[in-house]
Design a protein around this motif. Structure first.
Motif, PDB file in Angstrom:
ATOM      1  N   SER A 124     -29.211   8.169 -46.641  1.00 55.44           N
ATOM      2  CA  SER A 124     -29.159   9.111 -45.490  1.00 55.44           C
ATOM      3  C   SER A 124     -30.260  10.087 -45.167  1.00 55.44           C
ATOM      4  O   SER A 124     -30.286  10.530 -44.207  1.00 55.44           O
ATOM      5  CB  SER A 124     -28.050  10.122 -46.174  1.00 55.44           C
ATOM      6  OG  SER A 124     -28.377  10.657 -47.643  1.00 55.44           O
ATOM      7  N   ASP A 125     -31.345   9.916 -46.094  1.00 53.72           N
ATOM      8  CA  ASP A 125     -32.662  10.630 -45.763  1.00 53.72           C
ATOM      9  C   ASP A 125     -33.431   9.747 -44.875  1.00 53.72           C
ATOM     10  O   ASP A 125     -34.685  10.386 -44.610  1.00 53.72           O
ATOM     11  CB  ASP A 125     -33.093  10.924 -47.111  1.00 53.72           C
ATOM     12  CG  ASP A 125     -33.569   9.883 -48.168  1.00 53.72           C
ATOM     13  OD1 ASP A 125     -33.421   8.772 -47.394  1.00 53.72           O
ATOM     14  OD2 ASP A 125     -34.271  10.091 -48.865  1.00 53.72           O
ATOM     15  N   GLY A 126     -32.869   8.555 -44.504  1.00 53.58           N
ATOM     16  CA  GLY A 126     -33.763   7.958 -43.426  1.00 53.58           C
ATOM     17  C   GLY A 126     -34.714   6.834 -44.231  1.00 53.58           C
ATOM     18  O   GLY A 126     -35.099   5.939 -43.607  1.00 53.58           O
TER      19      GLY A 126
END
Length: 135
Positions: free
Chosen positions: A106-108
């Motif tokens: 989700s944080d890339g």
């Protein structure tokens, strides 16, 4: 302090190396490990392997590097199960490489994942105490 050794011909050495424990065991079966043989027989027993198979099918999951899916495992085992068991008992079985997969976070970032073959997952499950608490 003097060290007393019960193993004939063995003397501790202070050369920075740790001595092998193999000298402490009785070689009754031409250096075969009696305990490991018995354990492997239990692990590879049909009931235990069946439980391991069911565990892999229940967990589903993706195919490994060989492309074999969970649905293809049973036909493969019917044809090759006896040879697989022999190879494991003789120490000839080598697990296959894992298939690399990337999962986006989700944080890339990216999480790397290694996916073993379904056969290797079944063999691992057969060794797991949750599959068979008697082992």
């Amino acid at each position: 302090m003097k060290t007393i050794s019960r193993m004939e011909g063995w003397k501790p050495q202070d050369n920075g190396k740790v001595p092998s424990i193999l000298l402490a065991f009785d070689n009754r079966r031409n250096s075969e490990n009696v305990y490991a043989d018995n354990l492997m027989e239990k692990i590879l027993a049909k009931d235990n392997m069946n439980q391991a198979y069911k565990q892999v099918v229940r967990n589903k999951g993706k195919h490994g590097i060989d492309g074999m899916t969970v649905d293809e495992l049973l036909p493969y085992l019917k044809e090759n199960g006896d040879q697989l068991r022999k190879d494991i008992l003789q120490g000839k079985y080598k697990p296959k490489s894992v298939r690399r997969a990337e999962i986006l976070k989700s944080d890339g970032g990216v999480r790397l994942l290694g996916i073993p073959t379904v056969t290797d997952r079944m063999i691992k499950a057969s060794h797991c105490p949750t599959t068979n608490p008697d082992i």
